[in-house]
Design a protein around this motif. Structure first.
Motif, short mmCIF file in Angstrom:
data_model
loop_
_atom_site.label_atom_id
_atom_site.label_comp_id
_atom_site.label_asym_id
_atom_site.label_seq_id
_atom_site.Cartn_x
_atom_site.Cartn_y
_atom_site.Cartn_z
N THR A 47 -12.29 -8.62 -9.25
CA THR A 47 -10.34 -8.55 -9.97
C THR A 47 -10.51 -9.61 -11.00
OG1 THR A 47 -10.22 -9.12 -7.06
CG2 THR A 47 -8.77 -10.33 -8.69
N PHE A 94 -5.15 -8.13 -7.58
CA PHE A 94 -5.23 -8.01 -6.34
C PHE A 94 -5.57 -8.79 -4.65
CE2 PHE A 94 -6.10 -4.98 -9.84
CZ PHE A 94 -5.72 -3.71 -9.51
N GLU A 95 -4.93 -8.05 -4.58
CA GLU A 95 -5.10 -8.58 -2.72
C GLU A 95 -5.74 -7.79 -2.09
OE1 GLU A 95 -3.02 -11.11 -0.95
OE2 GLU A 95 -2.15 -10.64 -1.86
N ARG A 96 -7.25 -8.92 -1.01
CA ARG A 96 -8.34 -8.81 -0.98
C ARG A 96 -8.16 -7.26 -0.36
NH1 ARG A 96 -12.14 -12.65 0.37
NH2 ARG A 96 -13.23 -11.42 1.83
N GLU A 97 -7.11 -6.24 0.42
CA GLU A 97 -7.12 -5.47 0.96
C GLU A 97 -6.86 -4.38 -0.20
OE1 GLU A 97 -3.14 -6.57 1.69
OE2 GLU A 97 -5.12 -7.68 1.89
N ARG A 98 -6.71 -4.44 -1.43
CA ARG A 98 -7.00 -2.92 -2.59
C ARG A 98 -8.08 -4.00 -3.33
NH1 ARG A 98 -2.17 -4.27 -5.93
NH2 ARG A 98 -3.31 -2.02 -6.08
N ARG A 99 -8.92 -4.57 -3.45
CA ARG A 99 -9.84 -4.49 -4.37
C ARG A 99 -10.81 -3.49 -4.52
NH1 ARG A 99 -11.68 -10.64 -4.18
NH2 ARG A 99 -9.86 -11.90 -4.85
N GLU A 101 -9.52 -0.75 -5.80
CA GLU A 101 -9.04 -0.06 -6.93
C GLU A 101 -9.67 -0.64 -7.90
OE1 GLU A 101 -5.00 -0.18 -5.84
OE2 GLU A 101 -4.74 0.17 -4.04
N PHE A 105 -9.05 0.73 -11.65
CA PHE A 105 -8.49 0.14 -12.92
C PHE A 105 -8.87 -0.34 -14.18
CE2 PHE A 105 -5.80 -3.51 -13.95
CZ PHE A 105 -4.58 -3.32 -13.86
#
Length: 279
Positions: A47, A94-99, A101, A105
């Motif tokens: 992140t 990035f929130e943990r649930e979106r990492r 991605e 990115f």
């Protein structure tokens, strides 16, 4: 090699390292594993790298993707305080649930950075708001982006138990493009108060840096004219890169013969690491 040629090689190295980074991050099986950065998980490092790529790309693209107004800490702070605060802020991108991605990115931002800067002069000025001490150029920024990729890629690989080679040629490019600026920016003026030492830093088959500390200030000159130095440090490129970022202990570099000190006062080599901040 010439300035433009070296810059183009750095761009090519960044493209390659950025691609490798995406593959590395996709291969991570446990993003919560401890990384090579104390208190950061492997996912945290990924992140952070995503934030680095976004920030550097925004500087050159002018797309307004970053609001720079509240990025540096209130009151400016010291170099170490600003970088520490910004590093912590980077973990919120990035929130943990979106990492999951993050790899895509980073690939997108890397492609954008290289596309936007294609054809730009290496000495084109760039102004990162979190670096106040020294002027930056596009060459500096590109080299710094490559160093972040190489060093933090190693942090991810160590935590994920994966391989991440750092080649001497990649390291030479970082040391030539960004190290002179970063060493000048990262000097600890308190520790350097009253200190007068001239270091000759010779990178094997690479750049030579004259690092002159003079009572709280420092000048770092690449391929400087001959002069008298107090201490000469000779190092392999990748080794010096990792020692500089505290990823390899200096005793190990010396013991393996990849770094050595000489000159009139070789014992002063240890002082260089003490005088330069590493947030």
């Amino acid at each position: 090699m010439g300035t433009v040629t070296e810059h183009e090689r750095t761009r090519a190295a960044l493209a390659g390292a950025g691609s490798r980074l995406g593959e590395l991050l996709r291969a991570v099986s446990d993003p919560d594993a401890a990384s090579g950065v104390p208190e950061w998980t492997v996912g945290d490092v990924g992140t952070h790298l995503a934030a680095v790529y976004l920030a550097y790309t925004s500087l050159v693209s002018g797309d307004g993707a970053m609001d720079w107004g509240d990025i540096p800490p209130p009151g400016g702070g010291t170099f170490a305080e600003r970088i520490t605060a910004i590093n912590e802020r980077s973990l919120t991108l990035f929130e943990r649930e979106r990492r999951a991605e993050v790899p895509d990115f980073i690939a997108e931002q890397c492609e954008t950075f290289l596309r936007v800067t294609e054809g730009m002069a290496p000495d084109a000025p760039v102004t990162p708001p979190w670096y106040e001490e020294v002027p930056f150029t596009l060459a500096t920024l590109t080299g710094l982006m490559l160093s972040e990729t190489l060093v933090h890629g190693l942090d991810v690989a160590r935590g994920a138990r994966l391989t991440w080679p750092i080649g001497d040629e990649e390291a030479r490019l970082v040391l030539g493009q960004s190290m002179p600026t970063m060493m000048a920016a990262a000097l600890d003026p308190v520790k350097a108060k009253g200190v007068r030492i001239a270091f000759d830093l010779a990178i094997k088959d690479g750049p030579s840096l004259a690092v002159v500390v003079d009572d709280g200030t420092v000048t770092v000159t690449r391929d400087a004219p001959p002069r008298v130095y107090d201490c000469r440090i000779v190092a392999a490129p990748a080794t010096f890169l990792l020692v500089s970022f505290r990823r390899t202990p200096i005793w190990k570099a010396v013991a393996t013969g990849r770094m050595r000190a000489g000159g009139r006062k070789p014992w002063l080599a240890m002082r260089l690491g003490e005088l330069v901040v590493s947030p």
